[in-house]
Design an enzyme around this catalytic site. Structure first.
Site, PDB file in Angstrom:
ATOM      1  N   ASP A 226       0.839  -1.208   0.000  1.00 14.00           N
ATOM      2  CA  ASP A 226       0.000   0.000   0.000  1.00 14.00           C
ATOM      3  C   ASP A 226       0.872   1.255   0.000  1.00 14.00           C
ATOM      4  OD1 ASP A 226      -2.247  -1.545  -0.011  1.00 14.00           O
ATOM      5  OD2 ASP A 226      -2.752  -1.242   2.100  1.00 14.00           O
TER       6      ASP A 226
ATOM      7  N   GLU B  18      -2.992  -2.395  -8.949  1.00 14.61           N
ATOM      8  CA  GLU B  18      -1.718  -1.703  -9.144  1.00 14.61           C
ATOM      9  C   GLU B  18      -1.669  -0.984 -10.488  1.00 14.61           C
ATOM     10  OE1 GLU B  18      -1.002  -5.947 -10.648  1.00 14.61           O
ATOM     11  OE2 GLU B  18      -2.241  -4.910  -9.167  1.00 14.61           O
TER      12      GLU B  18
END
Length: 320
Positions: free
Chosen positions: A202, A229
Site C-alpha cells: 500500500d 496496481e
C-alpha cells in the site's frame, strides 16, 4: 378581554409582526420587532414604512406592501432573492457587526369591517434553517468528492476517471483536438506484495500515485487509480510526442524512487510499464477505442521486457 388577549399573542409570538394602515403608517410593531430592530414601538408607531425603512423604499418588500393595500394581493418573498431585507439582528453583537438575520417575509392584506384595508408583514427568523441547509449542501458536496477519490492513494478513482474521460472526449471531439491516454502497471507487484506484505505494498502504491501526479502541471490533466496496481493518465490537447514525453518522465521518476524490489524480474527496484494512445475523436468515436488502444500498448510494453513505454500507433484506425 379580547384586546388584551390579542396583545398577549402579539407579544408572545416568535416572529416579527408589522401592521400598516392604508397610508402605510405603522400601527402595530410587536415586541419581537423591538427586540431585533432595537427600535421601541413608541418611536415607530405613526411613522410611515418609508420613514422607518428609507433604504427599502420601492424595494421588493415595499412593492409587496403596496400591492396588498391597493390590490388585495398577498406575497411570500423568496428567501433566495431576499435573504435579509429588514435591518434585524439576532443579538447585540450581530447588530454591531451589521450581520442581519436570515428572514422569510410574508405580506398579507388585512380586511377589517369598518376600516380601510390594512396590511400585515410577518417576518420569521430562518437563520438556523439556512445554516442547516448550508451544512447539508457542504456534507453532500464532501460526500460526492469522497466517492470520486481513491481511498488509499488520495487520487482520482475509477469513477472519476470515467467521468473526466467522457468530458474530455466530448471536448476533443468538438474542437478536433488530440486526446492522449496512458495506462500504467506496476511491474511484478504481486511478487512485491507476497514478499514484503500488503502494508508495504500500500505504501508503495501511495508513493507511485504521488509521483505520477507530480509530473502533471495542467488543471485538466488527470491521474487516476484504475484498479489494483494499475493507474491511468488523461492528457487533453496532447499529441503523440507530448504524451510519450510525459510517459517517459513518469517511468523515469518511478524508477528514480529507488523502492527496493528484490523479487522483480526487471531489476532491483520498483518499476512501471506504460502504454500510450492518442487520437483525435471523430463523430462516431467512443472512449472505449482510446482505452483499448492504450491497454494494447501496455500489453506490448510488458511483452517487450517491462519498465518501458510503448505507443499504440494504430489508435486512430481502431477508433473508426
Amino acid at each position: 378581554m379580547q384586546l388584551r388577549l390579542l396583545q398577549g399573542v402579539l407579544e408572545a409570538v416568535r416572529a416579527g409582526i408589522i401592521v400598516v394602515d392604508a397610508e402605510q403608517r405603522i400601527v402595530i410593531w410587536n415586541q419581537w420587532m423591538e427586540q431585533h430592530s432595537q427600535l421601541p414601538a413608541a418611536d415607530i408607531q405613526g411613522k410611515t414604512f418609508g420613514e422607518v425603512f428609507p433604504d427599502m423604499v420601492d424595494g421588493r418588500t415595499h412593492i409587496a406592501i403596496r400591492a396588498a393595500l391597493e390590490n388585495n394581493f398577498a406575497s411570500l418573498l423568496s428567501q433566495t432573492l431576499n435573504k435579509a431585507p429588514f435591518p434585524l439582528y439576532a443579538n447585540a453583537v450581530d447588530a454591531i457587526s451589521g450581520t442581519r438575520m436570515q428572514q422569510a417575509v410574508h405580506v398579507m392584506p388585512l380586511e377589517i369591517d369598518g376600516l380601510a384595508r390594512h396590511c400585515v408583514v410577518q417576518i420569521t427568523d430562518v437563520s438556523l434553517a439556512v445554516s442547516r441547509e448550508r451544512k447539508l449542501r457542504e456534507l453532500a458536496s464532501e460526500l460526492e468528492s469522497q466517492t470520486l477519490v481513491d481511498g488509499l492513494t488520495g487520487i482520482a478513482n475509477r469513477r472519476r476517471f470515467d467521468l473526466h474521460l467522457d468530458d474530455e472526449f466530448r471536448r476533443a471531439k468538438r474542437n478536433a483536438s488530440p486526446l492522449s491516454l496512458i495506462m500504467i502497471d506496476v511491474d511484478y507487484f504481486k511478487d512485491y506484495n507476497d514478499n514484503y506484505g500488503h502494508q508495504r505494498g500500500d505504501q508503495c502504491l501511495v508513493q507511485i500515485a504521488a509521483t505520477l501526479g507530480s509530473v502533471l502541471n495542467r488543471s485538466r490533466d488527470l491521474v487516476a487509480r484504475y484498479g489494483g496496481e494499475e493507474f491511468t493518465v488523461i492528457l487533453p490537447d496532447t499529441n503523440e510526442d507530448g504524451a510519450m514525453q510525459i510517459a517517459e518522465t513518469m517511468r523515469a521518476e518511478i524508477e528514480g524512487l529507488q523502492i527496493e524490489h528484490g523479487y522483480s524480474g526487471v531489476g532491483k527496484v520498483v518499476t512501471v510499464s506504460l502504454g500510450v494512445s492518442t487520437l483525435v475523436p471523430e463523430h462516431l468515436s467512443k472512449t472505449g477505442a482510446l482505452i483499448h488502444a492504450a491497454d494494447r500498448a501496455l500489453y506490448q510494453a510488458k511483452r517487450s521486457g517491462r519498465n518501458c513505454v510503448v505507443m499504440y500507433t494504430d489508435a486512430r484506425k481502431k477508433a473508426e
